[in-house]
Design an enzyme around this catalytic site. Sequence first.
Site, short mmCIF file in Angstrom:
data_model
loop_
_atom_site.label_atom_id
_atom_site.label_comp_id
_atom_site.label_asym_id
_atom_site.label_seq_id
_atom_site.Cartn_x
_atom_site.Cartn_y
_atom_site.Cartn_z
N CYS A 73 42.73 42.77 40.19
CA CYS A 73 42.62 42.50 41.62
C CYS A 73 41.90 43.66 42.31
O CYS A 73 41.87 44.78 41.79
CB CYS A 73 44.01 42.32 42.23
SG CYS A 73 44.79 40.73 41.86
N ASN A 156 39.28 33.08 27.70
CA ASN A 156 40.55 32.53 27.24
C ASN A 156 41.40 32.26 28.47
O ASN A 156 41.56 33.15 29.31
CB ASN A 156 41.30 33.52 26.34
CG ASN A 156 40.52 33.89 25.10
OD1 ASN A 156 39.68 33.14 24.65
ND2 ASN A 156 40.80 35.06 24.56
N HIS A 167 44.90 37.05 35.94
CA HIS A 167 43.76 36.98 36.85
C HIS A 167 42.60 36.26 36.17
O HIS A 167 42.34 36.48 34.99
CB HIS A 167 43.33 38.40 37.23
CG HIS A 167 42.40 38.47 38.40
ND1 HIS A 167 42.80 38.87 39.66
CD2 HIS A 167 41.08 38.19 38.51
CE1 HIS A 167 41.76 38.84 40.48
NE2 HIS A 167 40.70 38.42 39.80
N HIS A 169 39.50 35.65 34.48
CA HIS A 169 38.53 36.56 33.90
C HIS A 169 38.15 36.10 32.50
O HIS A 169 38.80 35.24 31.90
CB HIS A 169 39.12 37.98 33.80
CG HIS A 169 40.14 38.14 32.72
ND1 HIS A 169 41.41 37.59 32.79
CD2 HIS A 169 40.10 38.78 31.51
CE1 HIS A 169 42.10 37.88 31.70
NE2 HIS A 169 41.32 38.59 30.90
N GLN A 171 35.63 37.70 28.88
CA GLN A 171 35.19 38.92 28.21
C GLN A 171 33.81 38.73 27.61
O GLN A 171 33.33 37.60 27.45
CB GLN A 171 36.19 39.32 27.12
CG GLN A 171 37.58 39.63 27.64
CD GLN A 171 38.49 40.14 26.54
OE1 GLN A 171 38.29 41.23 26.00
NE2 GLN A 171 39.49 39.35 26.19
#
Length: 355
Positions: A73, A156, A167, A169, A171
């Site tokens: 965040c 994922n 959160h 996101h 990779q």
Amino acid sequence: MKKTSTRLADGRELLYYDAADDRDRDAHDPRPLTPVATTSEVRRDVLLDEYVAIASHRQDRTYLPPTDACPLCPSREGHRSEIPAADYDVAVFENRFPSLAGDSGRCEVVCFTSDHHSSFADLTEEQAALVLEAWTDRTAELSRLPSVEQVFCFENRGAEIGVTLGHPHGQIYGYPYVTPRTARMLDALRAHAEAHPEAPAGRAVNLFDQVVARERADGSRIVLDTGHWVAFVPYAAHWPYEVHLYPARRVPDLRDLDDAARAEFPAVYLELLRRFDRIFGPDQPPTPYIAAWHQAPVRHPLRGEFALHLELFTIRRTSGKLKVLAGSESGMGAFINDVSPEAAAIRLREVASEK
């Protein structure tokens, strides 16, 4: 799109990708961080001719923190996160607990939005387009590193998948080798070309082109076909609900998408994600999934023959039940699917968004 590069307190790179050109990104990271120390090394399994990353330092990585302590965040008074700014559109930074590092590659975290309670499926088309720009830019930058042979952008989602941060996101991994799955595709690509040196008139020589052409001709497993993108459940799907998304014009990686495909992607991808959330009905929690971009290796001789595509799949096989890898799958790599690909495609067409 405006890209701003800065550094976190321990020296790791942080990049902001903003839709507006006038965003000021000079926020300083005040945290007293020590330099990142990793134990990452890559070892080769000689029996399988595969590589394994050994990264014991990841045992100490952040695990399911409460929302008010989320490291992805924006920073605020009383909570300094990995992102010093008070707000952001898309942010990318080097992972503090990387699986791959230094001469053994690179790992980055991609934050899709500053909204902790959102998901990729909740993004607007403009936001999704910005994420695509970030993926493309990072693919270009990581491909220039001498230690990187393949760039992998992925997400994922869901605790069932093993996500350790809630959160929204994803990779990006820069592997120092060609991954086993890609190597098998390249072997199949080469073998097909050698077996069909001259294809009959009207038939595709390239194996990827042939797969897409066959799915379009059959039609029973097509989920959507927009002109610049085609999505289908593969004939031999490994997972209960699995969709492969290809650009209509074959390209090796994200950098080579043309303007038309790039412009159409956000609506197509958001539609697929929203359908995944509707597969099991309105009373079910969000569908856990893995979304994986398959890109050509950076320096492989068959790079130009590889086909960029995204594979999206869930381990949920029906309401309240997961597809757990059992002895056949985990022990021998021999998959058994509980849902027929044709039935999965029908369901994914049934849950299309209303126009």
